[in-house]
Design an enzyme around this catalytic site. Sequence first.
Site, short mmCIF file in Angstrom:
data_model
loop_
_atom_site.label_atom_id
_atom_site.label_comp_id
_atom_site.label_asym_id
_atom_site.label_seq_id
_atom_site.Cartn_x
_atom_site.Cartn_y
_atom_site.Cartn_z
CG ASP A 279 -37.15 18.05 13.88
OD1 ASP A 279 -36.79 18.74 12.90
OD2 ASP A 279 -36.88 16.84 14.00
CD GLU B 258 -32.83 20.48 10.76
OE1 GLU B 258 -31.99 19.77 10.14
OE2 GLU B 258 -33.95 20.74 10.30
#
Length: 444
Positions: free
Chosen positions: A37, A203
């Site tokens: 991430d 995401e």
Amino acid sequence: MAGEMTILGSAVLALLLAGYLAQQYLPPPTPRVIGVDLGTTFCSVGVFLPGTGNVEVIPNEAGQRSIPSLVSFTDSDIYIGHEAADFADANPQNTIYDAKRFIGKLFTPEELMLESSRYPFKVICDNGEAEFLISTNETYPVSPEYIGSLLLLKLKKMAEMRLGIPVSKAVISVPAEFDEQQRQATVKAANLAGLDILRVINEPTAAAMAYGLHKVDVFNVLVVDLGGGTLDVSLLNKQGGMFLTRAMAGNNKLGGQDFNQRLLQYLLERIHTRHGSVPATKEDLHRLRQAVEWTKLNLTFCNTSLINVSLSLTDVQKQEESSSKEHATQSILFKEEVSREVFENLNEDLFQKILVPIEQVLKEGHLDKSEVDEIVLVGGSTRIPRIRQVIRHFFGKDPNTSVDPDLAVVIGVSVQAGIMAGSWPLQVSALEIPNRHLRKTNFN
């Protein structure tokens, strides 16, 4: 034909049996695909653990499971993550953050000038692309992709230290609104760090996977992602294991940093009222900012938090009267108890702004709020109790808070990394349906 089907069925059964026996009696293999991430404010790396079905978010040497997305350039070295954060106030012109806002985007000179006015470092335009101008022993430009590659290299090394093997393959997340050029620029940053990207995942989809929504019967999922500097709201439509992003909206100038700034300004006013002075140095301001961050975090769990910080203050009037700065400063121990009520009152108008993009995605998705099956919270700022209250009151039900919001995206990406690696136990993969015509609505 029947004989061929029997042979095929036997082969499949043997394969499943072999996998079951391997899972039960052999030590699980070391994960070789990591999930990354690369966030605007913080970034993390994780792995799916074969055999257990769990995800481990890998900590750094200090045990921290996410690192600030900061890179600081000095005359002698480059600092990344928490080390770079220590230079944020002392070396602001060479400490780069928010690089993700610029990666893969094309700007007109006017657009870039407006965007760069928010930052202490210098942003220049190179054929429509942003570059950051570093001034140390020499002056040179660096690209957003290069900044991203340094952060990814740091995460890669953290994973290699934990796993004890070289790592070269990864799954990475990007905002749902990223176009193909921004996605390719993110992949380029990963390649510069020595990572081969097996898949790019949105995401919001990653967050939904972290909550296990790819394996359960839900239809409409609202993802509220509120981090340090941005708010992103996505409405996902799920059928089977496929996710379609129906609508996106947000505010790219709203996040935890804004809540901190309100509290910082309040404290500066208290200092000035009490002492007729202001902090004298960048180091003093840095210490006060750190105290503000800790106070915000403490108020998530407690009703009050005590600020206790040593400061050197500049007496503005004496400084004007005297040519010597030494005689115009005083050292104090600043103490202030801040209540959750004060923090909430300072930021109430900002908290209410969170509902604006939520209402917009419901409108664009032609959905009533009662039709939302799951409300998923992502990003550390969604821990703030008042924010959860605002969302709960709007929908008339509790949001899903079963996963650490700071780590939801990296957990989901790591699940997808495990799927790509074929790790046991086998997971249901999430497939994203591309929506090329969808654009994010921004409210500032």
